[in-house]
Design a protein around this motif. Sequence first.
Motif, PDB file in Angstrom:
ATOM      1  N   SER A   1       0.836  -1.196   0.000  1.00  0.00           N
ATOM      2  CA  SER A   1       0.000   0.000   0.000  1.00  0.00           C
ATOM      3  C   SER A   1       0.874   1.249   0.000  1.00  0.00           C
ATOM      4  N   LYS A   2       0.556   2.200  -0.875  1.00  0.00           N
ATOM      5  CA  LYS A   2       1.346   3.432  -0.948  1.00  0.00           C
ATOM      6  C   LYS A   2       1.291   4.218   0.360  1.00  0.00           C
ATOM      7  N   GLU A   3       0.183   4.072   1.075  1.00  0.00           N
ATOM      8  CA  GLU A   3       0.017   4.827   2.318  1.00  0.00           C
ATOM      9  C   GLU A   3       1.033   4.432   3.388  1.00  0.00           C
TER      10      GLU A   3
ATOM     11  N   VAL B   1       4.180   4.046   3.112  1.00  0.00           N
ATOM     12  CA  VAL B   1       5.355   4.915   3.002  1.00  0.00           C
ATOM     13  C   VAL B   1       4.957   6.381   3.082  1.00  0.00           C
ATOM     14  N   GLU B   2       3.881   6.751   2.376  1.00  0.00           N
ATOM     15  CA  GLU B   2       3.505   8.160   2.293  1.00  0.00           C
ATOM     16  C   GLU B   2       3.004   8.720   3.629  1.00  0.00           C
ATOM     17  N   LYS B   3       2.131   7.971   4.297  1.00  0.00           N
ATOM     18  CA  LYS B   3       1.557   8.438   5.562  1.00  0.00           C
ATOM     19  C   LYS B   3       2.265   7.873   6.778  1.00  0.00           C
TER      20      LYS B   3
END
Length: 461
Positions: free
Chosen positions: A269-271, A273-275
């Motif tokens: 899930s990109k979240e 790393v991003e969040k």
Amino acid sequence: MPSSTTTETPPSRDDVSLSHGLKQRHLSMIALGGVIGAGLFVGSGAGIAAAGPSIVVAYALSGLLVMLVMRMLGEMSAAYPSSGSFSAHAERAIGPWAGFTAGWAFWVLLCTAVGLEGIGAAEIVSGWLPGTPEWAWVALFMVVFCGTNLAAVKNFGEFEFWFAALKVGAITLFLVLGVLAIAGVLPGTDSPGASHLTDFMPNGGEGLVIGLLASVFAYGGLETVTIAAAESENPVKGVASAVRTAMWRIALFYVGSMAVIVTLVPWDSKEVVEKGPYVAALDELGIPGAGQLMNVVVLVALLSAMNANVYGASRIAYSLVERGQGPKVLGRVSGGVPRIAVLASSVFGFLCVLLSYWRPDDVFAWLLNMIGAVILVVWIFIAVSQLRLRRRLEREAPEKLVVRMWLFPWLTWVALAGMAAVFVLMAREPDTRVQLYSTGGMTLALAAVGYAWQKARATKG
């Protein structure tokens, strides 16, 4: 060189000059909260993205190594309480050059970390208050923690007590919610079961290696409790208690939270790393305001680390000077506090912040690479020192062995082999190879200076 020049320096000199304002509740919470560092909240996302669910194995393996290091350090610190901690132990066991090298390398690491944590904290606050300059927030944090550390050691202890209480409360709540969701009993959520764990090692051994390296450096900061113990009411009891409970704390907070996260959230899930992995997991549970809630926790973790690192850097510098290994001005004590050392450490930390703005691509990048593997160098000094001091203690003062390393000397050698393996893995990865070589260069330079100083002192003596 006669061994007596390195073995008879009494650690009690620290105790005579410094105050003993830390109570047992301070030391217990410093030990507990010290495990929950900013690296756990901020840096674990990249490890999960690389290793997938096998990040749990990476944290477990590196956690075992850290447990062995803490046990060795606890054995020596309970026998010889000193604000110099591993630096003083290295001098006693190996020679003045070793104490010099380990101590000043760690001082540079802590001071640089103060600056990095200040930058991270300022980014969060600037996000809440757009338009405010980040450097001003860093300066404010520096002034606050420099001031509290200048006043009295009990101020450091009180800040860390409440910071640690908030961190422990937050991560405990996260673990409870996560376990309830996985069990399928949290209202409004469905249990993911093992659906996110089927591709356990998605990037193969290479991904696991990247996750392992990320996890090793997330454990940095555990050494602070042995530095602080010298200024507590009962140093031996404090160190013994902290070391004996290290195993369950590492297993619960690090390995446990990684297991909860990769079970709740898809590893790719990109979240993540991003969040950040904790925000991603709370979002998955549909908890309102999860992002801002975790930002508050991360801010607390960063400020806690700043406070602890200003304290640790000042005490390491003071101890080095007390042993004749630094500028005498840093050893001046007023009101039980090495105030010049506190100021110098804070100024160095803020200089690192300024370099991140003025020379981000060369000087600052070089500085970051230089401290990249310092914690591993320190761990090696700890292991070698423990190998030497344990036999000496058994022969000369067995009553001081309040904490004992498990299965000595075999597990000490296992730990050294583990550290060597991490060095090899770092040499294989392009990103960490630069850090390895840069840290190696700084360590060799410090060792050369320390050895030259040792020979000069021996000649004068």
